[in-house]
Scaffold this motif. Structure first.
Motif, PDB file in Angstrom:
ATOM      1  N   TYR A 233      44.861   5.479  42.492  1.00 59.75           N
ATOM      2  CA  TYR A 233      46.371   5.074  42.036  1.00 59.75           C
ATOM      3  C   TYR A 233      47.643   6.350  41.217  1.00 59.75           C
ATOM      4  N   LEU A 234      48.510   5.542  42.702  1.00 65.13           N
ATOM      5  CA  LEU A 234      49.783   6.011  42.315  1.00 65.13           C
ATOM      6  C   LEU A 234      50.496   6.570  41.215  1.00 65.13           C
ATOM      7  N   ALA A 235      50.868   7.708  41.126  1.00 61.21           N
ATOM      8  CA  ALA A 235      51.817   7.214  39.876  1.00 61.21           C
ATOM      9  C   ALA A 235      53.200   8.070  40.220  1.00 61.21           C
ATOM     10  N   GLN A 236      53.810   7.438  39.676  1.00 57.44           N
ATOM     11  CA  GLN A 236      55.892   7.970  39.646  1.00 57.44           C
ATOM     12  C   GLN A 236      55.735   8.232  37.594  1.00 57.44           C
ATOM     13  N   TRP A 237      56.128   9.339  37.751  1.00 58.50           N
ATOM     14  CA  TRP A 237      57.498   9.196  36.628  1.00 58.50           C
ATOM     15  C   TRP A 237      58.972   8.325  36.059  1.00 58.50           C
ATOM     16  N   ILE A 238      59.544   7.450  35.965  1.00 56.12           N
ATOM     17  CA  ILE A 238      60.311   6.740  35.845  1.00 56.12           C
ATOM     18  C   ILE A 238      61.223   6.803  35.074  1.00 56.12           C
ATOM     19  N   SER A 239      61.317   7.452  33.374  1.00 61.36           N
ATOM     20  CA  SER A 239      61.998   7.769  32.721  1.00 61.36           C
ATOM     21  C   SER A 239      61.717   7.876  31.360  1.00 61.36           C
ATOM     22  N   PRO A 240      62.370   8.792  30.466  1.00 59.32           N
ATOM     23  CA  PRO A 240      62.115   9.399  29.409  1.00 59.32           C
ATOM     24  C   PRO A 240      62.186   7.898  28.362  1.00 59.32           C
ATOM     25  N   VAL A 241      61.698   7.980  27.307  1.00 56.41           N
ATOM     26  CA  VAL A 241      61.586   7.494  26.224  1.00 56.41           C
ATOM     27  C   VAL A 241      60.646   7.525  25.106  1.00 56.41           C
ATOM     28  N   ALA A 242      61.251   6.658  23.530  1.00 59.12           N
ATOM     29  CA  ALA A 242      61.536   6.887  22.689  1.00 59.12           C
ATOM     30  C   ALA A 242      60.542   5.254  21.932  1.00 59.12           C
ATOM     31  N   ILE A 243      59.361   4.986  21.343  1.00 60.15           N
ATOM     32  CA  ILE A 243      59.249   3.690  21.633  1.00 60.15           C
ATOM     33  C   ILE A 243      57.979   3.846  21.002  1.00 60.15           C
ATOM     34  N   PHE A 244      58.191   2.361  20.258  1.00 61.80           N
ATOM     35  CA  PHE A 244      56.661   2.271  19.179  1.00 61.80           C
ATOM     36  C   PHE A 244      55.932   2.550  19.242  1.00 61.80           C
ATOM     37  N   PRO A 245      54.813   2.727  18.122  1.00 62.31           N
ATOM     38  CA  PRO A 245      53.156   3.494  18.952  1.00 62.31           C
ATOM     39  C   PRO A 245      52.050   2.139  18.943  1.00 62.31           C
ATOM     40  N   CYS A 246      51.266   2.018  20.160  1.00 65.09           N
ATOM     41  CA  CYS A 246      50.177   1.503  20.722  1.00 65.09           C
ATOM     42  C   CYS A 246      49.363   1.256  19.630  1.00 65.09           C
ATOM     43  N   ALA A 247      48.928   0.686  19.035  1.00 67.62           N
ATOM     44  CA  ALA A 247      47.323   0.754  18.377  1.00 67.62           C
ATOM     45  C   ALA A 247      47.305   0.363  19.479  1.00 67.62           C
ATOM     46  N   GLY A 248      45.416   1.244  19.270  1.00 64.51           N
ATOM     47  CA  GLY A 248      44.518   1.310  20.284  1.00 64.51           C
ATOM     48  C   GLY A 248      44.752   2.106  21.516  1.00 64.51           C
ATOM     49  N   SER A 249      45.573   3.095  21.435  1.00 68.32           N
ATOM     50  CA  SER A 249      45.558   3.515  22.690  1.00 68.32           C
ATOM     51  C   SER A 249      45.875   5.085  22.312  1.00 68.32           C
ATOM     52  N   ARG A 250      46.139   5.828  20.961  1.00 72.22           N
ATOM     53  CA  ARG A 250      46.833   6.494  20.453  1.00 72.22           C
ATOM     54  C   ARG A 250      45.305   6.861  19.439  1.00 72.22           C
ATOM     55  N   ASP A 251      45.160   8.736  19.591  1.00 76.45           N
ATOM     56  CA  ASP A 251      43.439   9.241  19.435  1.00 76.45           C
ATOM     57  C   ASP A 251      44.332  10.594  18.827  1.00 76.45           C
ATOM     58  N   GLU A 252      43.829  11.785  18.074  1.00 70.23           N
ATOM     59  CA  GLU A 252      44.186  12.905  17.538  1.00 70.23           C
ATOM     60  C   GLU A 252      44.268  13.802  18.757  1.00 70.23           C
ATOM     61  N   VAL A 253      42.610  13.672  19.195  1.00 67.21           N
ATOM     62  CA  VAL A 253      42.358  14.353  20.737  1.00 67.21           C
ATOM     63  C   VAL A 253      43.387  13.744  22.186  1.00 67.21           C
ATOM     64  N   SER A 254      43.966  12.738  22.326  1.00 69.42           N
ATOM     65  CA  SER A 254      44.227  12.968  23.532  1.00 69.42           C
ATOM     66  C   SER A 254      45.893  12.423  22.846  1.00 69.42           C
ATOM     67  N   GLU A 255      46.735  13.167  21.370  1.00 69.28           N
ATOM     68  CA  GLU A 255      47.882  13.354  20.398  1.00 69.28           C
ATOM     69  C   GLU A 255      47.914  13.907  21.450  1.00 69.28           C
ATOM     70  N   ARG A 256      47.232  15.346  21.208  1.00 72.13           N
ATOM     71  CA  ARG A 256      46.931  16.685  20.898  1.00 72.13           C
ATOM     72  C   ARG A 256      47.272  17.369  22.467  1.00 72.13           C
ATOM     73  N   ALA A 257      46.167  16.408  23.217  1.00 72.60           N
ATOM     74  CA  ALA A 257      46.392  16.884  24.845  1.00 72.60           C
ATOM     75  C   ALA A 257      47.817  16.564  25.328  1.00 72.60           C
ATOM     76  N   LEU A 258      48.801  15.470  24.902  1.00 73.40           N
ATOM     77  CA  LEU A 258      49.931  14.850  25.304  1.00 73.40           C
ATOM     78  C   LEU A 258      50.878  15.984  25.107  1.00 73.40           C
ATOM     79  N   THR A 259      51.160  16.926  23.355  1.00 73.42           N
ATOM     80  CA  THR A 259      52.608  17.216  23.013  1.00 73.42           C
ATOM     81  C   THR A 259      52.071  18.794  24.058  1.00 73.42           C
ATOM     82  N   GLU A 260      50.446  19.261  24.469  1.00 70.88           N
ATOM     83  CA  GLU A 260      50.676  20.379  24.743  1.00 70.88           C
ATOM     84  C   GLU A 260      51.285  20.039  26.169  1.00 70.88           C
ATOM     85  N   ALA A 261      50.655  19.315  27.120  1.00 69.45           N
ATOM     86  CA  ALA A 261      51.051  18.213  27.805  1.00 69.45           C
ATOM     87  C   ALA A 261      52.609  18.692  28.137  1.00 69.45           C
ATOM     88  N   PHE A 262      54.295  17.841  27.438  1.00 70.37           N
ATOM     89  CA  PHE A 262      55.307  17.967  27.597  1.00 70.37           C
ATOM     90  C   PHE A 262      55.495  19.551  27.181  1.00 70.37           C
TER      91      PHE A 262
END
Length: 289
Positions: free
Chosen positions: A226-255
């Motif tokens: 799986y090749l990956a590439q950043w293509i845009s900044p974004v602010a958008i409505f949350p996706c039900a089923g693809s968010r949780d506290e652990v991954s939320e915290r990890a993503l905040t730290e990554a940003f």
């Protein structure tokens, strides 16, 4: 000149302005934006339009001309749920490369406007599977898209609903991790357009925070890779089923650490060294090389 003829001229001008704002040159995408009536998907006017650095402003009346600007239009204003910004979608759809005959899975179809644009691009020989979590929006989308023979709308969780192998999975809600269903469901050569945001990346996020709180990645499957590439900044409505506290915290730290623009691969294993990972989750990571 009759009203519909005037609107065709207005839509053509709107399409040019939207693609110019997106810095995209793509005649097929421009033609799709010019062809699809936005008013068919937003309910009766007047409409609430979100103006830059302001809250919603009502259009003066129900003339559809007011919808042909590069602005968000409210679908459910009390939830800050909108028909998204046309120039962002023009950019993301261009990067998804929907070809004639493709199968597109649209996660977060809303009331169907961008689903209709995707349906126009894949043509009668292609098809679009629209998935919408919100039952009210799914019902509206199903009614709005009834004239589109190549579209099916499914109510359900876009991270769980089964679908046939997809050439494009176009996600229009923010997640903190890729759904297994999406990665498994991509055909070889298929593209996943995936917005990821921290808990600061939706709602009333300040403009200066968007680039450090949300990112859209283009994931392309090449057999088991799986090749990956950043293509845009974004602010958008949350996706039900693809968010949780652990991954939320990890993503905040990554940003907070930065470096999302350098991501080049998505791995579906845990053997990648930490120094190569921008973001790691159970059994996957977004990595630099």
């Amino acid at each position: 000149m009759d009203t519909q003829a005037e609107l065709r001229i207005i839509r053509a001008a709107y399409a040019k302005q939207v693609l110019a704002a997106a810095n995209v040159i793509d005649a097929r995408v421009a033609q799709a934006f010019a062809a699809i009536p936005r008013e068919d998907f937003l309910g009766p006017g007047p409409w609430l339009v979100r103006r830059w650095l302001r809250d919603y402003v009502s259009t003066p009346d129900a003339d559809p001309v007011y919808l042909y600007t590069d602005d968000l239009v409210a679908l459910v204003p009390e939830r800050s749920l909108n028909n998204g910004q046309p120039s962002l979608h023009a950019h993301l759809i261009h990067r998804a490369l929907p070809a004639v005959g493709s199968h597109v899975v649209h996660v977060g179809t809303g009331t169907g406007y961008y689903t209709a644009i995707l349906a126009h691009l894949v043509g009668p020989s292609g098809r679009v599977t629209g998935i919408e979590y919100d039952g009210g929006l799914a019902a509206r989308a199903r009614a709005n898209l009834a004239p589109y023979a190549n579209v099916e709308v499914i109510e359900g969780d876009g991270t769980q609903v089964p679908f046939d192998a997809a050439d494009i999975i176009y996600v229009n809600a923010c997640c903190t991790r890729p759904a297994t269903r999406w990665l498994d469901g991509l055909a070889d050569g298929g593209r996943l357009i995936m917005p990821m945001t921290s808990d600061q990346g939706f709602g009333g996020v300040a403009p200066e925070r968007i680039a450090s709180a949300g990112a859209v990645f283009r994931i392309e499957r090449r057999a088991a890779n799986y090749l990956a590439q950043w293509i845009s900044p974004v602010a958008i409505f949350p996706c039900a089923g693809s968010r949780d506290e652990v991954s939320e915290r990890a993503l905040t730290e990554a940003f907070t650490r930065g470096g999302w623009q350098k991501v080049t691969r998505l791995y579906r294993d845990e053997d990648v060294p930490d120094e190569r990972c921008w973001l790691r989750g159970p059994g996957w990571c977004l990595a630099y090389h």
